[in-house]
Design an enzyme around this catalytic site. Structure first.
Site, PDB file in Angstrom:
ATOM      1  N   HIS A  64       0.846  -1.197   0.000  1.00 41.60           N
ATOM      2  CA  HIS A  64       0.000   0.000   0.000  1.00 41.60           C
ATOM      3  C   HIS A  64       0.874   1.237   0.000  1.00 41.60           C
ATOM      4  O   HIS A  64       1.963   1.223   0.574  1.00 41.60           O
ATOM      5  CB  HIS A  64      -0.922   0.016   1.237  1.00 41.60           C
ATOM      6  CG  HIS A  64      -2.082   0.941   1.067  1.00 41.60           C
ATOM      7  ND1 HIS A  64      -2.014   2.270   1.416  1.00 41.60           N
ATOM      8  CD2 HIS A  64      -3.308   0.730   0.551  1.00 41.60           C
ATOM      9  CE1 HIS A  64      -3.170   2.830   1.127  1.00 41.60           C
ATOM     10  NE2 HIS A  64      -3.983   1.925   0.604  1.00 41.60           N
TER      11      HIS A  64
ATOM     12  N   GLU B 216      -7.875  -5.137  -0.598  1.00 46.29           N
ATOM     13  CA  GLU B 216      -8.318  -5.956  -1.732  1.00 46.29           C
ATOM     14  C   GLU B 216      -8.166  -7.446  -1.479  1.00 46.29           C
ATOM     15  O   GLU B 216      -8.857  -8.260  -2.077  1.00 46.29           O
ATOM     16  CB  GLU B 216      -7.532  -5.579  -2.998  1.00 46.29           C
ATOM     17  CG  GLU B 216      -7.531  -4.105  -3.324  1.00 46.29           C
ATOM     18  CD  GLU B 216      -8.834  -3.631  -3.894  1.00 46.29           C
ATOM     19  OE1 GLU B 216      -9.886  -4.165  -3.496  1.00 46.29           O
ATOM     20  OE2 GLU B 216      -8.821  -2.712  -4.722  1.00 46.29           O
TER      21      GLU B 216
HETATM   22  N1  COA Z   1       4.161  -7.271  -4.982  1.00 47.19           N
HETATM   23  C1  COA Z   1       5.486  -7.259  -5.241  1.00 47.19           C
HETATM   24  N2  COA Z   1       6.258  -6.173  -5.083  1.00 47.19           N
HETATM   25  C2  COA Z   1       5.665  -5.048  -4.650  1.00 47.19           C
HETATM   26  C3  COA Z   1       4.291  -4.995  -4.351  1.00 47.19           C
HETATM   27  C4  COA Z   1       3.535  -6.177  -4.525  1.00 47.19           C
HETATM   28  N3  COA Z   1       2.208  -6.200  -4.272  1.00 47.19           N
HETATM   29  N4  COA Z   1       3.970  -3.746  -3.952  1.00 47.19           N
HETATM   30  C5  COA Z   1       5.106  -3.030  -4.001  1.00 47.19           C
HETATM   31  N5  COA Z   1       6.132  -3.817  -4.414  1.00 47.19           N
HETATM   32  C6  COA Z   1       7.534  -3.427  -4.570  1.00 47.19           C
HETATM   33  C7  COA Z   1       7.726  -2.637  -5.854  1.00 47.19           C
HETATM   34  O1  COA Z   1       8.043  -3.497  -6.936  1.00 47.19           O
HETATM   35  C8  COA Z   1       8.894  -1.727  -5.494  1.00 47.19           C
HETATM   36  O2  COA Z   1      10.078  -2.484  -5.583  1.00 47.19           O
HETATM   37  P1  COA Z   1      11.439  -1.793  -6.141  1.00 47.19           P
HETATM   38  O3  COA Z   1      11.733  -0.679  -5.161  1.00 47.19           O
HETATM   39  O4  COA Z   1      12.419  -2.902  -6.104  1.00 47.19           O
HETATM   40  O5  COA Z   1      11.115  -1.305  -7.509  1.00 47.19           O
HETATM   41  C9  COA Z   1       8.652  -1.442  -4.009  1.00 47.19           C
HETATM   42  O6  COA Z   1       7.843  -2.524  -3.517  1.00 47.19           O
HETATM   43  C10 COA Z   1       7.923  -0.140  -3.762  1.00 47.19           C
HETATM   44  O7  COA Z   1       6.796  -0.111  -4.632  1.00 47.19           O
HETATM   45  P2  COA Z   1       6.124   1.221  -5.165  1.00 47.19           P
HETATM   46  O8  COA Z   1       5.596   0.959  -6.538  1.00 47.19           O
HETATM   47  O9  COA Z   1       6.997   2.401  -4.963  1.00 47.19           O
HETATM   48  O10 COA Z   1       4.964   1.358  -4.146  1.00 47.19           O
HETATM   49  P3  COA Z   1       3.681   2.261  -4.298  1.00 47.19           P
HETATM   50  O11 COA Z   1       3.478   2.971  -3.038  1.00 47.19           O
HETATM   51  O12 COA Z   1       3.738   3.101  -5.525  1.00 47.19           O
HETATM   52  O13 COA Z   1       2.586   1.143  -4.570  1.00 47.19           O
HETATM   53  C11 COA Z   1       0.753  -0.218  -4.589  1.00 47.19           C
HETATM   54  C12 COA Z   1       1.527   0.843  -3.800  1.00 47.19           C
HETATM   55  C13 COA Z   1      -0.569  -0.517  -3.881  1.00 47.19           C
HETATM   56  C14 COA Z   1       0.430   0.313  -5.977  1.00 47.19           C
HETATM   57  C15 COA Z   1       1.605  -1.508  -4.683  1.00 47.19           C
HETATM   58  O14 COA Z   1       1.908  -1.998  -3.402  1.00 47.19           O
HETATM   59  C16 COA Z   1       0.961  -2.578  -5.550  1.00 47.19           C
HETATM   60  O15 COA Z   1       1.098  -2.542  -6.768  1.00 47.19           O
HETATM   61  N6  COA Z   1       0.215  -3.562  -4.929  1.00 47.19           N
HETATM   62  C17 COA Z   1      -0.456  -4.578  -5.692  1.00 47.19           C
HETATM   63  C18 COA Z   1      -1.755  -4.048  -6.253  1.00 47.19           C
HETATM   64  C19 COA Z   1      -2.811  -3.884  -5.206  1.00 47.19           C
HETATM   65  O16 COA Z   1      -3.009  -4.742  -4.359  1.00 47.19           O
HETATM   66  N7  COA Z   1      -3.536  -2.762  -5.287  1.00 47.19           N
HETATM   67  C20 COA Z   1      -4.569  -2.428  -4.365  1.00 47.19           C
HETATM   68  C21 COA Z   1      -4.157  -1.312  -3.463  1.00 47.19           C
HETATM   69  S1  COA Z   1      -5.360  -1.000  -2.194  1.00 47.19           S
END
Ligand code: COA
Length: 397
Positions: free
Chosen positions: A272, A332
């Site tokens: 998140h 989710e």
């Molecule tokens: N699975 C695998 N790796 C994940 C991850 C996941 N669900 N969520 C984050 N990461 C990793 C990213 O690849 C990134 O790695 P890196 O630094 O090596 O590139 C790191 O964690 C940070 O991710 P980042 O994209 O900066 O985090 P964010 O704050 O932008 O993303 C979400 C938040 C929710 C978009 C992200 O956690 C995600 O994509 N989750 C899966 C989708 C989901 O469940 N969405 C519903 C949200 S309520």
């Protein structure tokens, strides 16, 4: 020819301003609607802790609409009035179905919802929008399954009627209560992407329907509201090898998750932007599934056991990969298990998220209108410049 030398790259004057990638940490509004405390894992909805508000299924969707639209939980009379207005919204939307063109034939439920909602009058009131979204989502799902849409029953509250319209069969009181738990839990969540989209559109002076259509578009994405369908796909894939009691074979979940990560894919339902601990909404929904498994039984208990095992495996795998970035279950993850337990098809999970979140969107539209200031951030230009020079051919180089 493009001249890319750094001295000629314009926009240099803005280089000193910090770039907030993904607007992380940027505060763009004051709000009375909700607060997300990512460090302690707390969500406050208009003064109420989400675990108290939604924790026992006592508060209905109409109540949280009253809370977000009026600032306080409604009295009995106010709740009845809201219930009537939202029910009327469902009835009016159902009467519109034949005039929606091919909106409800879209393959994706969010595409259908976006197109259908666009047919509503620009400044439809919140109750009409909330009623319409539930009706359109359910009607789309029925049509996608080759069945006729079911007309709303205005004597029911939204949760019971939504389940009835979507499934074609009446909901038990236990099922309606747990759908209420879900709808209340997801009704608002700080400056999430779809809410921000709605506020940006509102800030231009545009109408409520344009704002809600933009919000639906943002919610569709897998990083926001599109994750629960893929979460269920994951549970199915891991659960295909599950044994008695729903537990996957030893190492089964770990192997599946490692393969996903090795392929460069994210584990849906995990991680998140704000929470650095487990999303408190996951706990509320997990308890709702427990209650449903106790009262309605079926395969729900086994499914919950499988989900818990997969959550543990995913958390451990992500901790090993990202020791400095806590990536725990988000809302989710258990949304998928709960909506499945309520008998809704996975294609309807994201539209059902919209059925709940519309309460927050409408409240934010109203709040943003009161702010009355255009949201218009800046960008940093990193392209080159073309200069007009005198060459025998003339023109730009
Ligand atoms: N699975 C695998 N790796 C994940 C991850 C996941 N669900 N969520 C984050 N990461 C990793 C990213 O690849 C990134 O790695 P890196 O630094 O090596 O590139 C790191 O964690 C940070 O991710 P980042 O994209 O900066 O985090 P964010 O704050 O932008 O993303 C979400 C938040 C929710 C978009 C992200 O956690 C995600 O994509 N989750 C899966 C989708 C989901 O469940 N969405 C519903 C949200 S309520």
């Amino acid at each position: 020819m493009l001249n890319m030398s750094s001295a000629e790259v314009i926009g240099m004057k803005d280089m000193a301003a910090p770039l907030a990638s993904g607007l992380e940490g940027v505060v763009v509004a004051e709000t009375r609607l909700s607060e997300v405390d990512g460090e302690r894992g707390r969500l406050t909805l208009a003064g109420h802790d989400v675990e108290e508000l939604a924790g026992d299924g006592e508060v209905a969707f109409e109540d949280v609409c009253g809370l977000l639209w009026g600032g306080a939980l409604p009295s009995a009379a106010e709740r009845e009035a809201l219930r009537g207005a939202i029910a009327e919204g469902r009835v009016r939307a159902f009467a519109l179905l034949d005039r929606l063109g091919d909106a409800l034939t879209a393959r994706d439920g969010m595409d259908a919802l976006r197109a259908a909602v666009a047919h509503l009058g620009g400044d439809a009131p919140p109750a009409a929008i909330a009623g319409a979204i539930a009706t359109f989502a359910a009607a789309w799902s029925r049509r996608a399954a080759g069945e006729a849409p079911v007309a709303p029953d205005p004597s029911l509250r939204l949760s019971a009627d939504y389940l009835r319209m979507a499934r074609g069969a009446a909901a038990s009181e236990a099922e309606a209560r747990e759908l209420d738990t879900y709808l209340v839990t997801v009704s608002d969540h700080g400056m999430n992407a779809s809410t921000f989209a709605a506020r940006v559109v509102t800030s231009t002076g545009s109408d409520a329907i344009s704002a809600v259509v933009a919000a639906i578009g943002a919610l569709k994405g897998p990083l926001h509201g599109g994750a629960p369908g893929p979460v269920l796909d994951m549970l199915d894939a891991i659960g295909a090898a599950a044994g008695e009691g729903g537990a996957p074979p030893p190492g089964g979940a770990e192997r599946w998750i490692q393969a996903e990560l090795a392929a460069g894919r994210r584990i849906m339902g995990m991680g998140h932007r704000i929470y650095r601990v487990r999303d408190p909404r996951a706990a509320v929904l997990e308890r709702a599934i427990e209650r449903l498994a106790r009262t309605a039984g079926g395969a729900r208990g086994a499914r919950l056991a499988l989900a818990r095992a997969v959550e543990r495996a995913a958390e451990a795998a992500l901790r090993a990969r990202h020791p400095d970035r806590p990536l725990r279950a988000n809302v989710e993850f258990y949304t998928a298990v709960l909506l499945d337990a309520l008998g809704l098809p996975r294609s309807l999970f994201s539209p059902t998220f919209a059925v709940g979140r519309v309460a927050g969107w409408c409240a934010h539209v109203d709040e943003q209108r009161r702010v009355g200031r255009l949201i218009r951030p800046s960008s940093r230009y990193i392209g080159g410049v073309r200069r007009r020079v005198d060459t025998p051919q003339g023109g730009l180089i």
